[in-house]
Design a protein around this motif. Structure first.
Motif, PDB file in Angstrom:
ATOM      1  N   SER A 219       0.852  -1.193   0.000  1.00 17.91           N
ATOM      2  CA  SER A 219       0.000   0.000   0.000  1.00 17.91           C
ATOM      3  C   SER A 219       0.882   1.236   0.000  1.00 17.91           C
ATOM      4  N   GLY A 220       0.277   2.383  -0.376  1.00 13.01           N
ATOM      5  CA  GLY A 220       1.001   3.642  -0.327  1.00 13.01           C
ATOM      6  C   GLY A 220       2.000   3.829  -1.448  1.00 13.01           C
ATOM      7  N   VAL A 221       2.975   4.712  -1.207  1.00 14.98           N
ATOM      8  CA  VAL A 221       3.997   5.054  -2.194  1.00 14.98           C
ATOM      9  C   VAL A 221       5.354   5.144  -1.498  1.00 14.98           C
ATOM     10  N   VAL A 222       6.403   4.638  -2.162  1.00 17.02           N
ATOM     11  CA  VAL A 222       7.764   4.747  -1.648  1.00 17.02           C
ATOM     12  C   VAL A 222       8.629   5.453  -2.688  1.00 17.02           C
ATOM     13  N   GLU A 223       9.414   6.423  -2.234  1.00 18.41           N
ATOM     14  CA  GLU A 223      10.401   7.061  -3.096  1.00 18.41           C
ATOM     15  C   GLU A 223      11.702   6.252  -3.004  1.00 18.41           C
ATOM     16  N   LEU A 224      12.054   5.577  -4.075  1.00 19.95           N
ATOM     17  CA  LEU A 224      13.248   4.724  -4.119  1.00 19.95           C
ATOM     18  C   LEU A 224      14.396   5.491  -4.748  1.00 19.95           C
ATOM     19  N   THR A 225      15.542   5.528  -4.067  1.00 17.29           N
ATOM     20  CA  THR A 225      16.745   6.167  -4.597  1.00 17.29           C
ATOM     21  C   THR A 225      17.884   5.163  -4.532  1.00 17.29           C
ATOM     22  N   THR A 226      18.388   4.752  -5.684  1.00 16.80           N
ATOM     23  CA  THR A 226      19.446   3.738  -5.710  1.00 16.80           C
ATOM     24  C   THR A 226      20.784   4.361  -5.335  1.00 16.80           C
ATOM     25  N   ASN A 227      21.643   3.557  -4.723  1.00 19.92           N
ATOM     26  CA  ASN A 227      23.010   3.977  -4.406  1.00 19.92           C
ATOM     27  C   ASN A 227      23.930   3.410  -5.474  1.00 19.92           C
ATOM     28  N   ASP A 228      24.169   4.203  -6.503  1.00 21.95           N
ATOM     29  CA  ASP A 228      24.913   3.735  -7.664  1.00 21.95           C
ATOM     30  C   ASP A 228      26.082   4.671  -7.927  1.00 21.95           C
ATOM     31  N   ASP A 229      27.295   4.107  -8.055  1.00 18.81           N
ATOM     32  CA  ASP A 229      28.480   4.921  -8.316  1.00 18.81           C
ATOM     33  C   ASP A 229      28.360   5.722  -9.611  1.00 18.81           C
ATOM     34  N   MET A 230      27.630   5.197 -10.579  1.00 16.80           N
ATOM     35  CA  MET A 230      27.512   5.838 -11.878  1.00 16.80           C
ATOM     36  C   MET A 230      26.416   6.907 -11.910  1.00 16.80           C
ATOM     37  N   GLY A 231      25.719   7.107 -10.803  1.00 20.42           N
ATOM     38  CA  GLY A 231      24.632   8.077 -10.753  1.00 20.42           C
ATOM     39  C   GLY A 231      23.366   7.443 -10.231  1.00 20.42           C
ATOM     40  N   SER A 232      22.836   7.970  -9.128  1.00 13.28           N
ATOM     41  CA  SER A 232      21.667   7.354  -8.507  1.00 13.28           C
ATOM     42  C   SER A 232      20.421   7.554  -9.369  1.00 13.28           C
ATOM     43  N   GLN A 233      19.473   6.627  -9.206  1.00 13.32           N
ATOM     44  CA  GLN A 233      18.190   6.710  -9.886  1.00 13.32           C
ATOM     45  C   GLN A 233      17.108   6.916  -8.825  1.00 13.32           C
ATOM     46  N   LYS A 234      16.178   7.832  -9.096  1.00 10.52           N
ATOM     47  CA  LYS A 234      15.107   8.120  -8.152  1.00 10.52           C
ATOM     48  C   LYS A 234      13.762   7.927  -8.835  1.00 10.52           C
ATOM     49  N   MET A 235      12.841   7.228  -8.161  1.00  8.98           N
ATOM     50  CA  MET A 235      11.525   6.977  -8.751  1.00  8.98           C
ATOM     51  C   MET A 235      10.520   6.690  -7.650  1.00  8.98           C
ATOM     52  N   LEU A 236       9.242   6.850  -7.969  1.00 14.48           N
ATOM     53  CA  LEU A 236       8.159   6.558  -7.042  1.00 14.48           C
ATOM     54  C   LEU A 236       7.580   5.185  -7.363  1.00 14.48           C
ATOM     55  N   ILE A 237       7.484   4.324  -6.342  1.00 12.24           N
ATOM     56  CA  ILE A 237       6.924   2.986  -6.501  1.00 12.24           C
ATOM     57  C   ILE A 237       5.581   2.959  -5.776  1.00 12.24           C
ATOM     58  N   LYS A 238       4.517   2.633  -6.504  1.00 13.39           N
ATOM     59  CA  LYS A 238       3.167   2.721  -5.953  1.00 13.39           C
ATOM     60  C   LYS A 238       2.606   1.355  -5.569  1.00 13.39           C
ATOM     61  N   LYS A 239       1.472   1.403  -4.907  1.00 16.61           N
ATOM     62  CA  LYS A 239       0.761   0.202  -4.460  1.00 16.61           C
ATOM     63  C   LYS A 239       0.575  -0.789  -5.610  1.00 16.61           C
ATOM     64  N   GLY A 240       0.851  -2.070  -5.311  1.00 17.03           N
ATOM     65  CA  GLY A 240       0.674  -3.117  -6.304  1.00 17.03           C
ATOM     66  C   GLY A 240       1.820  -3.252  -7.277  1.00 17.03           C
ATOM     67  N   LYS A 241       2.891  -2.479  -7.078  1.00 14.74           N
ATOM     68  CA  LYS A 241       4.058  -2.537  -7.952  1.00 14.74           C
ATOM     69  C   LYS A 241       5.275  -3.057  -7.190  1.00 14.74           C
ATOM     70  N   SER A 242       6.235  -3.532  -7.951  1.00 18.24           N
ATOM     71  CA  SER A 242       7.494  -3.993  -7.372  1.00 18.24           C
ATOM     72  C   SER A 242       8.643  -3.438  -8.204  1.00 18.24           C
ATOM     73  N   ALA A 243       9.644  -2.889  -7.514  1.00 17.36           N
ATOM     74  CA  ALA A 243      10.851  -2.404  -8.185  1.00 17.36           C
ATOM     75  C   ALA A 243      11.935  -3.459  -8.019  1.00 17.36           C
ATOM     76  N   VAL A 244      12.430  -3.968  -9.136  1.00 20.45           N
ATOM     77  CA  VAL A 244      13.489  -4.969  -9.122  1.00 20.45           C
ATOM     78  C   VAL A 244      14.757  -4.301  -9.645  1.00 20.45           C
ATOM     79  N   TYR A 245      15.713  -4.130  -8.750  1.00 23.42           N
ATOM     80  CA  TYR A 245      16.957  -3.423  -9.066  1.00 23.42           C
ATOM     81  C   TYR A 245      18.073  -4.450  -9.262  1.00 23.42           C
ATOM     82  N   SER A 246      18.545  -4.585 -10.500  1.00 28.07           N
ATOM     83  CA  SER A 246      19.623  -5.528 -10.803  1.00 28.07           C
ATOM     84  C   SER A 246      20.939  -4.967 -10.275  1.00 28.07           C
ATOM     85  N   LEU A 247      21.532  -5.632  -9.295  1.00 26.43           N
ATOM     86  CA  LEU A 247      22.784  -5.158  -8.717  1.00 26.43           C
ATOM     87  C   LEU A 247      23.952  -5.342  -9.673  1.00 26.43           C
ATOM     88  N   ARG A 248      23.757  -6.184 -10.677  1.00 29.01           N
ATOM     89  CA  ARG A 248      24.806  -6.402 -11.674  1.00 29.01           C
ATOM     90  C   ARG A 248      24.733  -5.368 -12.790  1.00 29.01           C
TER      91      ARG A 248
END
Length: 338
Positions: A219-248
């Protein structure tokens, strides 16, 4: 860039030029040494997660600076002089970039929240779960977290100070049900990404069998900010969604959740959905605190979909045998799949 930092870089360039021309005076040597002594001693009080994040950022900045300012070095003496020159250049760069980053860290609300005094340090709590153990923890603001097996979480025993409610998921997996407080965001910090919310329910798995960081929203919304040496990515993840961040690959994919199977573990339900052997083994090892030995050549393409609640390891394995053919034997804390 501030005037103070411009002055530092100008002074550094002058000192390095004098060194390269073999004209470094005694006063300049003293100035350089004082410069190198300015590294903040408080860094030793950082958590391992904070140290890693700062270190990664500093190294990234140093690499960028080295690429942009490649000095032409004239070697007038032995290799020892070349080594010393490179050491001074690297140390000075670390100081310029590192000191600025440390200043930002020391002056940030997060750092002031966690590093203000020795008494403040004593207010941090750490909870961990062993293999086969799951734990429910209540936060000071009424929020609740469920820790899965082999997980570690740090948090303050009071959220009464500071603009944020900060917690650190150091390893493993956790489900958060966050009490809404529009005046203070709740931030879950991890080695791979920061997750900022006001009030919502979500699950974080730091690293699955495929090497992915996964944030799943109930439920709700999460602001996801990746910790990436090449430049972080920021996005909003909403209810019913999944963010899959490939570490590779350092890429984030947003998928739609078709059910809540990913959340069943908080109700003590062991669930498999089209799980291959690596995924199945990881869950079994975490759930029961055992080690699975598998002959990979025998079962490369088998998939399992099943759910179990409060069942023994032997009972689960026997049920899985009805889905795909395999043999097993249990010896102490080890399971051999044959």
């Amino acid at each position: 860039m501030s005037e103070k930092r411009k002055y530092s870089e100008s002074e550094l360039a002058k000192l390095l030029q004098h060194y390269d021309d073999d004209k470094l005076s005694t006063a300049e040597k003293e100035r350089l040494q004082k410069w190198l002594d300015r590294v903040d001693p408080q860094t030793e009080t950082y958590s391992e997660l904070q140290k890693k994040k700062i270190q990664k950022t500093i190294y990234s900045k140093i690499e960028q600076a080295m690429s942009a300012h490649k000095p032409t070095i004239t070697i007038k003496r032995a290799s020892e002089r070349q080594y010393l020159y490179k050491w001074i250049w690297a140390a000075a760069l670390i100081l310029i970039v590192g000191s600025w980053l440390l200043f930002q860290q020391l002056s940030s609300p997060l750092h002031q929240n966690t590093q203000a005094s020795n008494n403040e340090q004593l207010q941090w709590k750490e909870v961990s779960t062993a293999a086969g153990q799951r734990l429910k923890v209540g936060f000071p603001d009424g929020s609740i977290v469920w820790l899965n097996s082999n997980s570690t979480l740090r948090y303050k025993d009071s959220f009464s100070t500071g603009p944020f409610r900060d917690v650190y998921l150091e390893r493993g997996e956790a489900f958060f049900n966050v009490t809404k407080d529009s005046s203070r965001a709740f931030i879950v910090h991890t080695a791979y990404a920061d997750n900022k919310v006001i009030g919502t329910a979500f699950n974080i798995k730091l690293k699955d069998s495929d090497g992915n960081y996964t944030l799943s929203m109930l439920s709700g919304v999460v602001e996801l900010t990746t910790n990436d040496d090449m430049g972080s990515q920021k996005m909003l993840i909403k209810k019913g969604k999944s963010a899959v961040y490939s570490l590779r690959d350092k890429k984030v994919s947003i998928i739609t959740l078709k059910d809540n199977d990913w959340n069943l573990w908080t109700s003590n339900v062991l669930s498999f959905k089209a799980a291959n052997w690596p995924a199945l083994i990881q869950k079994l090892e975490d759930w029961y605190g055992i080690k699975v030995r598998l002959n990979k050549h025998h079962f490369p393409d088998q998939l399992f979909t099943a759910q179990f609640k409060d069942e023994s390891l032997e009972s689960v394995l026997k049920s899985l045998q009805q889905i795909n053919s395999f043999q097993f034997r249990i010896k102490g804390k080890e399971v051999f799949i044959e």
